[in-house]
Design an enzyme around this catalytic site. Structure first.
Site, short mmCIF file in Angstrom:
data_model
loop_
_atom_site.label_atom_id
_atom_site.label_comp_id
_atom_site.label_asym_id
_atom_site.label_seq_id
_atom_site.Cartn_x
_atom_site.Cartn_y
_atom_site.Cartn_z
N HIS A 39 -47.63 79.58 27.03
CA HIS A 39 -46.59 80.82 26.75
C HIS A 39 -45.43 80.63 25.99
O HIS A 39 -45.21 79.49 25.87
CB HIS A 39 -46.11 81.06 28.32
CG HIS A 39 -45.56 82.26 28.71
ND1 HIS A 39 -44.46 82.72 27.96
CD2 HIS A 39 -46.02 83.41 29.23
CE1 HIS A 39 -44.18 84.05 28.11
NE2 HIS A 39 -45.08 84.47 29.20
N ASP A 50 -50.70 82.51 34.93
CA ASP A 50 -52.08 83.04 35.30
C ASP A 50 -53.09 81.83 35.78
O ASP A 50 -53.99 82.22 36.48
CB ASP A 50 -52.77 83.50 33.80
CG ASP A 50 -51.96 84.68 33.74
OD1 ASP A 50 -51.96 85.82 34.25
OD2 ASP A 50 -51.25 84.63 32.34
#
Length: 382
Positions: free
Chosen positions: A284, A325
């Site tokens: 990320h 996720d």
């Protein structure tokens, strides 16, 4: 042999904020690897940083600066709702990971909305068993948006009331049972999940409630800036969330997991990277040292062997750590939830943040209307 720098050294040489460094990494402009002395930390390729520093020193045009702000660039909109600082997600001064240990989504809404009153999401009862899922969520929000009152000129309390009603309807469309009680409990009933599983759903919803100015939140704010009804703002957020680069990443991860089970983890990773496909569920831009939302959620999940093997192989190959996720995919597999549960949880949790940002935008009384840099042909002058 390449020289590798610590995070602090990289920031010092570039003279940028941490978020900008992470954005360069996510775009592939700076190489990254795990620190061999401390694998929990990352190191950054010095040659890449030197090249970037040279280009930055030459100066950039206002147009280039404005364009870069759209994609992981410098802050573009003022907000007091949430931010990411030093690898932590902050909700109005509270660490979201710490908050998720005990708070409900309703309590998180009260915090993010800066509401003086307790928040509840009404789930209207029905004798029917309505269809649930993504299509039902879009249909329900679309109906509310068509009937909703414009938001322009109204006070925060009234707008929050609209938001709570829309979130309750959304929860029902996503599988929660009607009735009283916290929304995570109603969702657990709808999915036949036990008390321990319900607590994991609660934690996930809190961790997903907001994430600064992400794509779906920006869409919700744009809609709000025009005075659209709050339900329409949530619908704008939901539409944006549906893309595979946002709320669909956990479902894309399932494809990578299937490849890993069929080909082996290393071969699957090589195949995805060889086709220039990002690895869903890993890395990320704002969290090079690891996504704290994933860490907080994975703490209570029994991650299956397939995901563990993939996680370890990805880290060995790329240095990337699991993001939220991945954690949602692990939660779905552990509790045997519907296949699209990651999207449903994302939509329900983030609807609280969409409402917070929509109301903040309405109260600011400003329209979001950037200009485009036209690069097409022009008519000839006569």
């Amino acid at each position: 042999m390449s020289e590798w720098l610590t995070r602090e050294e990289a920031l010092e040489r570039l003279k940028v904020r941490a978020q900008t460094l992470y954005a360069y990494v996510s775009r592939g402009r700076i190489g990254v690897r795990p620190d061999r002395l401390d694998p929990r930390r990352s190191q950054y390729r010095a040659d890449d940083i030197a090249a970037l520093a040279t280009r930055r020193a030459r100066g950039r045009s206002p147009q280039a600066i404005a364009e870069s702000a759209i994609a992981w660039g410098e802050p573009a909109i003022s907000t007091s709702i949430s931010t990411v600082e030093h690898g932590r997600l902050i909700y109005r001064g509270r660490d979201a990971a710490v908050l998720s240990a005990t708070a409900t989504l309703e309590e998180t809404a009260r915090l993010l909305w800066a509401s003086g009153a307790a928040v509840s999401f009404t789930l209207p009862g029905s004798n029917d068993r309505p269809e649930t899922g993504r299509a039902a969520a879009f249909a329900r929000l679309a109906a509310l948006a068509a009937e909703g009152r414009i938001s322009l000129g109204r006070n925060s309390a009234s707008l929050h009331e609209d938001g709570a009603g829309a979130i309750g309807a959304l929860a029902l469309a996503l599988g929660a049972r009607p009735g009283s009680g916290s929304v995570h409990q109603r969702l657990a009933q709808g999915w036949a999940v036990d008390a321990a599983g319900a607590d994991l759903l609660r934690r996930a919803l809190v961790l997903l409630a907001d994430h600064e100015l992400n794509a779906s939140t920006f869409a919700a704010r744009v809609a709000a800036s025009t005075g659209a009804p709050i339900a329409a703002c949530l619908l704008a957020g939901l539409a944006t969330l549906s893309g595979p680069r946002h709320g669909g990443a956990a479902e894309a991860l399932m494809g990578l997991v299937e490849d890993a089970q069929r080909l082996g983890a290393e071969a699957a990773i090589g195949r995805w990277l060889g086709h220039d496909r990002p690895l869903p569920g890993f890395g990320h831009a704002l969290y090079p040292e690891g996504d704290p939302r994933a860490q907080a959620l994975l703490f209570g999940i029994d991650v299956d062997r397939g995901l563990v093997r993939l996680r370890d192989a990805v880290f060995a190959e790329t240095g990337m750590r699991p993001n939220v996720d991945f954690a949602l995919a692990a939660l779905t597999r552990s509790l045997h939830l519907p296949a699209d549960a990651p999207f449903r949880l994302f939509a329900l949790g983030r609807s609280v943040g969409w409402t917070a940002h929509a109301v903040e935008q309405v109260v600011s009384n400003s329209v979001i209307r950037p200009r485009a840099r036209y690069e097409g042909p022009l008519p000839e002058l006569t």
